[in-house]
Design a protein around this motif. Sequence first.
Motif, PDB file in Angstrom:
ATOM      1  N   GLY B  11       0.608  -1.306   0.048  1.00 27.30           N
ATOM      2  CA  GLY B  11      -0.088   0.034   0.081  1.00 27.30           C
ATOM      3  C   GLY B  11       0.970   1.364   0.123  1.00 27.30           C
ATOM      4  O   GLY B  11       1.883   1.314   0.788  1.00 27.30           O
ATOM      5  N   VAL B  12       0.791   2.115  -0.743  1.00 25.75           N
ATOM      6  CA  VAL B  12       1.566   3.284  -0.887  1.00 25.75           C
ATOM      7  C   VAL B  12       0.648   4.570  -0.244  1.00 25.75           C
ATOM      8  O   VAL B  12       0.922   5.860  -0.617  1.00 25.75           O
ATOM      9  CB  VAL B  12       1.879   3.897  -2.459  1.00 25.75           C
ATOM     10  CG1 VAL B  12       2.831   2.507  -2.985  1.00 25.75           C
ATOM     11  CG2 VAL B  12       0.838   3.780  -3.512  1.00 25.75           C
ATOM     12  N   GLY B  13      -0.440   4.212   0.206  1.00 23.20           N
ATOM     13  CA  GLY B  13      -1.226   5.607   0.871  1.00 23.20           C
ATOM     14  C   GLY B  13      -2.260   6.139  -0.158  1.00 23.20           C
ATOM     15  O   GLY B  13      -2.177   5.621  -1.446  1.00 23.20           O
ATOM     16  N   PRO B  14      -2.944   7.040   0.438  1.00 21.84           N
ATOM     17  CA  PRO B  14      -4.084   7.633  -0.218  1.00 21.84           C
ATOM     18  C   PRO B  14      -3.739   8.400  -1.607  1.00 21.84           C
ATOM     19  O   PRO B  14      -4.570   8.578  -2.438  1.00 21.84           O
ATOM     20  CB  PRO B  14      -4.655   8.628   0.709  1.00 21.84           C
ATOM     21  CG  PRO B  14      -3.782   8.841   1.651  1.00 21.84           C
ATOM     22  CD  PRO B  14      -2.655   7.770   1.929  1.00 21.84           C
ATOM     23  N   GLY B  15      -2.542   9.117  -1.603  1.00 20.29           N
ATOM     24  CA  GLY B  15      -2.213  10.058  -2.877  1.00 20.29           C
ATOM     25  C   GLY B  15      -1.138  10.962  -2.654  1.00 20.29           C
ATOM     26  O   GLY B  15      -0.537  11.380  -3.406  1.00 20.29           O
ATOM     27  N   GLU B  16      -0.938  11.209  -1.210  1.00 15.71           N
ATOM     28  CA  GLU B  16      -0.009  12.228  -1.000  1.00 15.71           C
ATOM     29  C   GLU B  16       1.528  11.457  -0.938  1.00 15.71           C
ATOM     30  O   GLU B  16       1.506  10.292   0.040  1.00 15.71           O
ATOM     31  CB  GLU B  16      -0.218  12.936   0.514  1.00 15.71           C
ATOM     32  CG  GLU B  16       0.523  14.160   0.471  1.00 15.71           C
ATOM     33  CD  GLU B  16      -0.051  14.650   1.856  1.00 15.71           C
ATOM     34  OE1 GLU B  16      -1.274  14.446   2.493  1.00 15.71           O
ATOM     35  OE2 GLU B  16       0.448  15.601   2.656  1.00 15.71           O
ATOM     36  N   ALA B  17       2.525  11.742  -1.442  1.00 15.25           N
ATOM     37  CA  ALA B  17       3.911  11.038  -1.478  1.00 15.25           C
ATOM     38  C   ALA B  17       4.219  10.587   0.022  1.00 15.25           C
ATOM     39  O   ALA B  17       4.709   9.599   0.136  1.00 15.25           O
ATOM     40  CB  ALA B  17       4.802  11.512  -2.253  1.00 15.25           C
ATOM     41  N   GLU B  18       4.212  11.739   0.784  1.00 14.13           N
ATOM     42  CA  GLU B  18       4.870  11.552   2.291  1.00 14.13           C
ATOM     43  C   GLU B  18       3.984  10.496   2.968  1.00 14.13           C
ATOM     44  O   GLU B  18       4.162  10.359   4.061  1.00 14.13           O
ATOM     45  CB  GLU B  18       4.826  12.901   2.869  1.00 14.13           C
ATOM     46  CG  GLU B  18       5.989  13.776   2.272  1.00 14.13           C
ATOM     47  CD  GLU B  18       5.862  14.763   3.768  1.00 14.13           C
ATOM     48  OE1 GLU B  18       4.976  15.580   3.755  1.00 14.13           O
ATOM     49  OE2 GLU B  18       7.220  14.850   4.509  1.00 14.13           O
ATOM     50  N   LEU B  19       2.731  10.198   2.577  1.00 16.15           N
ATOM     51  CA  LEU B  19       1.901   9.326   3.332  1.00 16.15           C
ATOM     52  C   LEU B  19       2.088   7.882   3.070  1.00 16.15           C
ATOM     53  O   LEU B  19       1.497   6.824   3.474  1.00 16.15           O
ATOM     54  CB  LEU B  19       0.339   9.475   3.201  1.00 16.15           C
ATOM     55  CG  LEU B  19       0.050  10.824   3.955  1.00 16.15           C
ATOM     56  CD1 LEU B  19      -1.621  11.244   3.683  1.00 16.15           C
ATOM     57  CD2 LEU B  19       0.257  10.703   5.410  1.00 16.15           C
TER      58      LEU B  19
END
Lengths: 241, 241
Positions: B11-19
Motif C-alpha cells: 500500500g502506497v497510501g491515499p495519494g500524498e507521496a509523504e503518506l
Amino acid sequence: MLKTGRLYGVGVGPGEAELITIKAARVINDSPVIAIPKSADSSADGRSKALVIVEQLIALDAKEILELDFPMTRDKDALLASRAKAAGAICLHLKAGRDVVFITLGDPLFYSTFGCLVPFVRQAAPEAVIEAVPGVTSFCASAAAAMMPIAEAGESVAVIPAAYDLEDVRAALSAFDTVILMKVNKVIDKVVALLIETGLERKAVFVSRAGWSEERVVTDVASLKGEVLDYFSLIIIRKGT
Amino acid sequence: MLKTGRLYGVGVGPGEAELITIKAARVINDSPVIAIPKSADSSADGRSKALVIVEQLIALDAKEILELDFPMTRDKDALLASRAKAAGAICLHLKAGRDVVFITLGDPLFYSTFGCLVPFVRQAAPEAVIEAVPGVTSFCASAAAAMMPIAEAGESVAVIPAAYDLEDVRAALSAFDTVILMKVNKVIDKVVALLIETGLERKAVFVSRAGWSEERVVTDVASLKGEVLDYFSLIIIRKGT
C-alpha cells in the motif's frame, strides 16, 4: 506578535516502527513538544508504545515529552474533566508558540483519544491550527499479518469496537461481507460460540499485536476458547474467504 | 537451485507521496519488478497514481514496470481470466528469482486488486512467499482532510463500497454510529436525499481525492446534488459529531 503553535494528531501506525509514514516522522521531528497519553497503550515494560516507535526513528533528547492523563473510567464528568485538563496543558505550549505533536498508535481519528481532545483545544485556543496525519490502522496491519483481505470490490465492512452486545455482532455478521471485532479479548468465549453457531468459524482469523514482536495469528479461532488474551486483539470474519 | 522471488502487495497510501510508510518505500526500493494495474487508478494524465507516488521517492530507471490488465467488467469469466493472466505474468518473474512488488493506492487488502490476485499466484507458484505491507486508507486520509473523527471509543463503523442499494445505507445509518460511503459519485443525489430525510445531512462530510492536489472537502453535502463528482469520492456520516 507571537505566533500560536500548531497541534498535530499523528498516527504512528500499528506498532512496527517501519510502518510509520514519512510525513508522520517529519512532523514529529520538526516539533519541540510530543504529547502522549499516559500508559494507555503501554508495552510490556509499561512505556507508551507510540513513544517506543518514535524513539527508534527520531532523537528525542531536545524534545519535551508532555504526558497526559486519560483515566479509564465510565464516569462522564471525570472523562470530560480529564480531556479539558489535557487540552489546557497542550494549549499552554501552543500559546507560547510551540508546535505540539500528539502521537497515537494506528490512526489519530479512528479510535484515538486525539479526536476527543480536538473540541477542547478548539475552545481553549480557537486561533490554533489543528491538523491530523493519518496512519496505518491495526486492522489493516492485522489483515497483512494474516494475509487475509478485509474486503474486495463491492464488499461491505462492519467495524465493531468491542463485542459486548452479541446481538449487534449477529446482525452485522448477517448484513455485512466482513466484520471486524476490535478488542475481542474480554468476550472471546461468546464470540467463538456465535461463530460456531453461525458456521463462520472457518472464515475468521484472530490477530493480536500485529507487527509487534509479540504478534500472534490464529486461524483456528475455536482453540482460543477460555484463553486470557492480549488487550490488542481483534478478529476479522470475511464470509467470502 | 534458484530461489523463488517474493511477492509483496504494498500500500502506497491515499495519494500524498509523504503518506507512504518507511517500510513500503524500502520494499519497493529493494525490488527489481514493480507491478501496477493498468490505469485503474489513473491521475488526470492517465498515469497510474500509485506509480506517480512511488517515482517521487524512488529511482525507477533500473526497475521493470509490469503493467497488468484488469478490465472493468462484471463478466465473471473475463474477470477470472484476467486475474489468472496477471498472476501468470507475476509468477514468471518470481520463478526467475525476482521479487515483485504490486503497488496499490491505500491499503493492499482493503478494496485492492491485490487480494484477488493472491489465490491465483498461490496456485501458479505455491512455493512463493507472499507478503502484504499495509498502507494508509483513503477514509483515514479523508477524515484527516476534514478533521472529523471516524470513530471514538465504543463507536461502531460501517464501510459500504458503493451505495447502490439505498436500503442497505438506511439500515447502516440506523444501526451504526458512523457510516462511510465509498465511491459515492454515481449515487450522490439519492444519498443526499436520504441524509436530508433522516436528518443527518449536517453530520456528513464529503471528501474527494484526499491528499491529492485536487483534494476537495464539502461539509454542506446538500449542495452536491446534481453535480458530476470525482471517482475517488466518499462521504463520512458520524452521528455523534
